[in-house]
Design a protein around this motif. Sequence first.
Motif, PDB file in Angstrom:
ATOM      1  N   VAL A   1      45.555  26.948  83.465  1.00  0.00           N
ATOM      2  CA  VAL A   1      45.634  25.498  83.280  1.00  0.00           C
ATOM      3  C   VAL A   1      45.821  24.838  84.645  1.00  0.00           C
ATOM      4  O   VAL A   1      46.609  25.296  85.459  1.00  0.00           O
TER       5      VAL A   1
ATOM      6  N   GLY B   1      46.357  30.275  79.279  1.00  0.00           N
ATOM      7  CA  GLY B   1      45.863  29.687  80.515  1.00  0.00           C
ATOM      8  C   GLY B   1      44.576  30.362  80.923  1.00  0.00           C
ATOM      9  O   GLY B   1      44.042  31.195  80.203  1.00  0.00           O
TER      10      GLY B   1
ATOM     11  N   GLN C   1      49.138  30.172  84.727  1.00  0.00           N
ATOM     12  CA  GLN C   1      48.989  30.769  83.409  1.00  0.00           C
ATOM     13  C   GLN C   1      50.267  31.514  83.079  1.00  0.00           C
ATOM     14  O   GLN C   1      51.102  31.716  83.954  1.00  0.00           O
TER      15      GLN C   1
ATOM     16  N   ASN D   1      51.534  22.474  82.860  1.00  0.00           N
ATOM     17  CA  ASN D   1      51.555  22.807  84.279  1.00  0.00           C
ATOM     18  C   ASN D   1      52.045  21.582  85.055  1.00  0.00           C
ATOM     19  O   ASN D   1      51.330  20.598  85.192  1.00  0.00           O
TER      20      ASN D   1
END
Length: 158
Positions: A118, A116, A80, A73
């Motif tokens: 994240v 995710g 995600q 990220n």
Amino acid sequence: MTADDRTGARRPPGARAMVRAAALLAATVIALSAARAQTGPAAGPVLAFAVADSAIRGPTAFTAGVVTIQLANRGLGVHQLQLLQIGGGHSADEAKTFILANDAPPPWTRLTVGVGPVEGGQTITATLKLDRGAYLLLDLLADARGKPNYRAGLIAPF
């Protein structure tokens, strides 16, 4: 207020979109739970993706089977990647157009696992088994204003 087509009852403007968004969110929670259960050491080829607040970068093809998806990220918000499998002879571009017009997945797609969520600046991995076929990657989480991240550009064919 507008009339409900089936009952004639009044509903607030945007109610249909809110129901669709809630359905997408529920499907995301289920898929993310499945992905978390499969998170573990890298297996199979590693497919590295980077998301920012308005783009997904990474491979556009894969070999079916066990793969490890790495999600970095690079944005500020939480992100995600959800994998939507395309069926019925349709393309990922058709699915993208449908989702952006309806805020719901087309009936000829299947919400599969994802990776995710994240936080910004973090990286996670998940080992998944992917079937052969076309997919659409999208971020179903919403920004601080409640707008789905896929509307900001976090939607791409895979």
